[in-house]
Design an enzyme around this catalytic site. Structure first.
Site, PDB file in Angstrom:
ATOM      1  CB  ALA A  77       0.193 -23.872  51.303  1.00  0.00           C
ATOM      2  CB  ALA A  78       1.132 -28.731  49.296  1.00  0.00           C
ATOM      3  N   GLY A  79       2.179 -26.524  46.773  1.00  0.00           N
ATOM      4  CA  GLY A  79       2.693 -26.520  45.403  1.00  0.00           C
ATOM      5  C   GLY A  79       4.105 -25.969  45.339  1.00  0.00           C
ATOM      6  CD  GLN A  80       6.812 -25.462  40.232  1.00  0.00           C
ATOM      7  OE1 GLN A  80       8.003 -25.724  40.340  1.00  0.00           O
ATOM      8  NE2 GLN A  80       6.258 -25.092  39.084  1.00  0.00           N
TER       9      GLN A  80
ATOM     10  N   GLY B 277       4.330 -22.297  46.381  1.00  0.00           N
ATOM     11  CA  GLY B 277       4.132 -22.258  47.832  1.00  0.00           C
ATOM     12  C   GLY B 277       5.414 -22.599  48.578  1.00  0.00           C
TER      13      GLY B 277
ATOM     14  CG  ASP C 169       4.514 -10.908  33.313  1.00  0.00           C
ATOM     15  OD1 ASP C 169       4.834 -11.958  32.743  1.00  0.00           O
ATOM     16  OD2 ASP C 169       3.483 -10.801  34.005  1.00  0.00           O
TER      17      ASP C 169
ATOM     18  CG  HIS D 233       0.695 -13.395  33.986  1.00  0.00           C
ATOM     19  ND1 HIS D 233       2.038 -13.139  33.878  1.00  0.00           N
ATOM     20  CD2 HIS D 233       0.603 -14.721  34.225  1.00  0.00           C
ATOM     21  CE1 HIS D 233       2.716 -14.255  34.053  1.00  0.00           C
ATOM     22  NE2 HIS D 233       1.867 -15.231  34.270  1.00  0.00           N
TER      23      HIS D 233
HETATM   24  N1  LIG Z   1       1.107 -14.770  37.638  1.00  0.00           N
HETATM   25  C1  LIG Z   1       2.306 -15.302  37.408  1.00  0.00           C
HETATM   26  O1  LIG Z   1       3.261 -14.582  37.053  1.00  0.00           O
HETATM   27  C2  LIG Z   1       2.568 -16.772  37.548  1.00  0.00           C
HETATM   28  C3  LIG Z   1       1.556 -17.648  37.809  1.00  0.00           C
HETATM   29  N2  LIG Z   1       1.799 -18.996  37.941  1.00  0.00           N
HETATM   30  C4  LIG Z   1       0.650 -19.849  38.245  1.00  0.00           C
HETATM   31  O2  LIG Z   1       0.645 -20.126  39.648  1.00  0.00           O
HETATM   32  C5  LIG Z   1      -0.122 -21.301  39.886  1.00  0.00           C
HETATM   33  C6  LIG Z   1       0.595 -22.205  40.861  1.00  0.00           C
HETATM   34  O3  LIG Z   1       1.815 -22.677  40.312  1.00  0.00           O
HETATM   35  P1  LIG Z   1       2.634 -23.854  41.008  1.00  0.00           P
HETATM   36  O4  LIG Z   1       2.809 -23.598  42.463  1.00  0.00           O
HETATM   37  O5  LIG Z   1       3.825 -24.062  40.179  1.00  0.00           O
HETATM   38  O6  LIG Z   1       1.625 -25.060  40.818  1.00  0.00           O
HETATM   39  P2  LIG Z   1       1.577 -26.453  41.572  1.00  0.00           P
HETATM   40  O7  LIG Z   1       0.723 -27.342  40.740  1.00  0.00           O
HETATM   41  O8  LIG Z   1       2.943 -26.888  41.992  1.00  0.00           O
HETATM   42  O9  LIG Z   1       0.787 -26.090  42.920  1.00  0.00           O
HETATM   43  C7  LIG Z   1      -0.548 -25.694  42.921  1.00  0.00           C
HETATM   44  C8  LIG Z   1      -1.125 -26.134  44.239  1.00  0.00           C
HETATM   45  O10 LIG Z   1      -2.450 -25.615  44.324  1.00  0.00           O
HETATM   46  C9  LIG Z   1      -3.218 -26.569  44.995  1.00  0.00           C
HETATM   47  N3  LIG Z   1      -4.636 -26.313  44.759  1.00  0.00           N
HETATM   48  C10 LIG Z   1      -5.400 -26.665  43.702  1.00  0.00           C
HETATM   49  N4  LIG Z   1      -6.679 -26.303  43.898  1.00  0.00           N
HETATM   50  C11 LIG Z   1      -6.718 -25.672  45.094  1.00  0.00           C
HETATM   51  C12 LIG Z   1      -7.756 -25.094  45.849  1.00  0.00           C
HETATM   52  N5  LIG Z   1      -9.031 -25.067  45.428  1.00  0.00           N
HETATM   53  N6  LIG Z   1      -7.448 -24.552  47.047  1.00  0.00           N
HETATM   54  C13 LIG Z   1      -6.186 -24.585  47.512  1.00  0.00           C
HETATM   55  N7  LIG Z   1      -5.159 -25.149  46.845  1.00  0.00           N
HETATM   56  C14 LIG Z   1      -5.426 -25.681  45.650  1.00  0.00           C
HETATM   57  C15 LIG Z   1      -2.734 -27.905  44.455  1.00  0.00           C
HETATM   58  O11 LIG Z   1      -3.072 -28.986  45.325  1.00  0.00           O
HETATM   59  C16 LIG Z   1      -1.222 -27.652  44.384  1.00  0.00           C
HETATM   60  O12 LIG Z   1      -0.579 -28.061  45.579  1.00  0.00           O
HETATM   61  C17 LIG Z   1      -0.369 -21.904  38.517  1.00  0.00           C
HETATM   62  O13 LIG Z   1      -1.673 -21.527  38.099  1.00  0.00           O
HETATM   63  C18 LIG Z   1       0.665 -21.225  37.638  1.00  0.00           C
HETATM   64  O14 LIG Z   1       0.271 -21.193  36.289  1.00  0.00           O
HETATM   65  C19 LIG Z   1       3.062 -19.500  37.845  1.00  0.00           C
HETATM   66  C20 LIG Z   1       4.115 -18.667  37.580  1.00  0.00           C
HETATM   67  C21 LIG Z   1       3.939 -17.254  37.395  1.00  0.00           C
HETATM   68  O1  LIG Z   2       3.266 -19.828  31.955  1.00  0.00           O
HETATM   69  C1  LIG Z   2       3.005 -20.401  33.024  1.00  0.00           C
HETATM   70  O2  LIG Z   2       2.244 -21.376  33.150  1.00  0.00           O
HETATM   71  C2  LIG Z   2       3.622 -19.862  34.275  1.00  0.00           C
HETATM   72  C3  LIG Z   2       3.560 -18.399  34.248  1.00  0.00           C
HETATM   73  O3  LIG Z   2       2.517 -17.778  34.340  1.00  0.00           O
HETATM   74  C4  LIG Z   2       4.799 -17.667  34.034  1.00  0.00           C
HETATM   75  O4  LIG Z   2       5.889 -18.240  34.195  1.00  0.00           O
HETATM   76  O5  LIG Z   2       4.720 -16.478  33.719  1.00  0.00           O
END
Ligand SMILES: NC(=O)C1=CN([C@@H]2O[C@H](COP(=O)(O)OP(=O)(O)OC[C@H]3O[C@@H](n4cnc5c(N)ncnc54)[C@H](O)[C@@H]3O)[C@@H](O)[C@H]2O)C=CC1
Ligand SMILES: O=C([O-])CC(=O)C(=O)O
Length: 329
Positions: A13-16, A18, A160, A188
């Site tokens: 939830a504290a990530g970007q 989130g 996507d 994905h």
């Molecule tokens: N499926 C999709 O289309 C997409 C997937 N993503 C993925 O989404 C994920 C999150 O991206 P962001 O928010 O940018 O990353 P981020 O690094 O800003 O935030 C991730 C957050 O998850 C927390 N975290 C880590 N382990 C955890 C746990 N066990 N329990 C609860 N929280 C935990 C971290 O402390 C951090 O605050 C990444 O894996 C990224 O690759 C990103 C974009 C698209």
């Molecule tokens: O590629 C990444 O790490 C993030 C992601 O999943 C996307 O933007 O589709």
């Protein structure tokens, strides 16, 4: 009488993502403008303070639909009674990490979270996995939740799908609103296959409207499949607001349905359709109604599509075999 709030759990939830997601959930965009929500934020202990800060901002937004916020570093607490679970937090790949290391590190997150969902979530729980590698993380969580119907575990390919809509709209000069029946197949990842052969652009077959198979093979497919990497290159960070937007779209469509004559893309446990091995969490064309999804049946798959679907499914099979070898499923 006011409705009982729906409990929505967001991990990471504290990530970007989130940060881009929570305000939209609280404003009613996830479930609808008349559905109150109770938020549960799950974070790792060192990020709890940042999550508290976001919760303060949610309070300061005075959202009429927000019935409460709980913040915790315990998965058992976070998923207690949850109706919608958005699994965003994941372990990112860091320098020198092999894919197997990434799968193992994420297994340490998604296996216990799947078990906590199994043991504590509401009977109607719906799960969306966003954290990468999303399909296989969803498989790990699903395998750890034998008491929850497997079809409640999904992974996100809606970003996507939206990227493909936008690229096709730009190419054909129409609004995204005039494009229907696009499909993302598979994983994905860069092997995903965005398929326009059944799509319609302003009522015409998209492949015919484009009339240029080389554009599909050399421009469209790689642009959509590598868009995540292009955003990282340009922004210095991975997609966040568009990923949050896609998560909102995914759950909203699942709960509220697809428009007549259209479908969407969701990564879901395969029932064996289209030659995808049963149980793999792979993206399919689906229609949604009454809170459930159905794979669009009987589409003709041409040779161009078959090769590409098979390649992405092969990658998913390899990921499944790798997590099986690690004892994660
Ligand atoms: N499926 C999709 O289309 C997409 C997937 N993503 C993925 O989404 C994920 C999150 O991206 P962001 O928010 O940018 O990353 P981020 O690094 O800003 O935030 C991730 C957050 O998850 C927390 N975290 C880590 N382990 C955890 C746990 N066990 N329990 C609860 N929280 C935990 C971290 O402390 C951090 O605050 C990444 O894996 C990224 O690759 C990103 C974009 C698209
Ligand atoms: O590629 C990444 O790490 C993030 C992601 O999943 C996307 O933007 O589709």
């Amino acid at each position: 009488m006011p409705r009982t709030p729906v409990t929505v759990t967001v991990t990471g939830a504290a990530g970007q993502i989130g940060y881009a997601l929570l305000f939209r959930i609280a404003s009613g965009q996830l479930l609808g403008p008349d559905v109150p929500v109770r938020l549960r934020l799950l974070e790792i202990t060192p990020a709890l303070s940042a999550a508290e800060g976001t919760a303060m901002e949610l309070d300061d937004s005075a959202f009429p639909l927000l019935a409460g916020i709980d913040i915790t570093d315990s998965a058992d607490v976070a998923f207690d009674g949850t109706n919608v679970a958005l699994l965003v937090g994941a372990r990112p790949r860091t320098k020198g990490m092999e894919r197997g290391d990434l799968l193992e590190a994420n297994g340490g997150i998604f296996k216990p979270q799947g078990k906590a969902i199994n043991d504590h979530a509401a009977d109607d729980v719906r799960v969306l996995v966003v954290g990468n590698p999303a399909n296989t993380n969803a498989l790990i969580a699903q395998a750890a939740a034998p008491d929850v119907p497997a079809e409640r575990f999904t992974a996100m390919t809606r970003l996507d799908h939206n990227r493909a809509l936008s690229q096709l709209a730009a190419k054909t000069g129409v609004s995204v609103a005039e494009i229907r029946r696009l499909t993302i197949w598979g994983n994905h990842s860069a092997t995903q296959y965005p398929d326009v052969f059944h799509a319609e652009v302003a009522g015409k077959n998209a492949a015919e409207a484009i009339g240029d198979e080389s554009w599909l093979a050399d421009e469209f497919i790689p642009t959509v499949a590598k868009r995540g990497a292009a955003i990282i290159e340009a922004r210095g960070a991975s997609s966040a607001a568009s990923a949050a937007n896609a998560a909102i779209d995914h759950v909203h469509t699942w709960v509220n349905g697809t428009p007549a004559g259209d479908w969407t893309s969701m990564a879901i446990p395969s029932d064996g359709s289209y030659g995808v091995p049963e149980g793999l969490i792979s993206s399919f064309p689906v229609t949604c109604a009454d809170g459930s999804y159905t794979i669009v049946p009987d589409l003709e798959i041409n040779e161009f599509s078959r090769t590409r679907i098979d390649a992405s499914v092969r990658e998913l099979t390899e990921e499944r075999d790798a997590v099986r070898a690690l004892g994660l499923i």
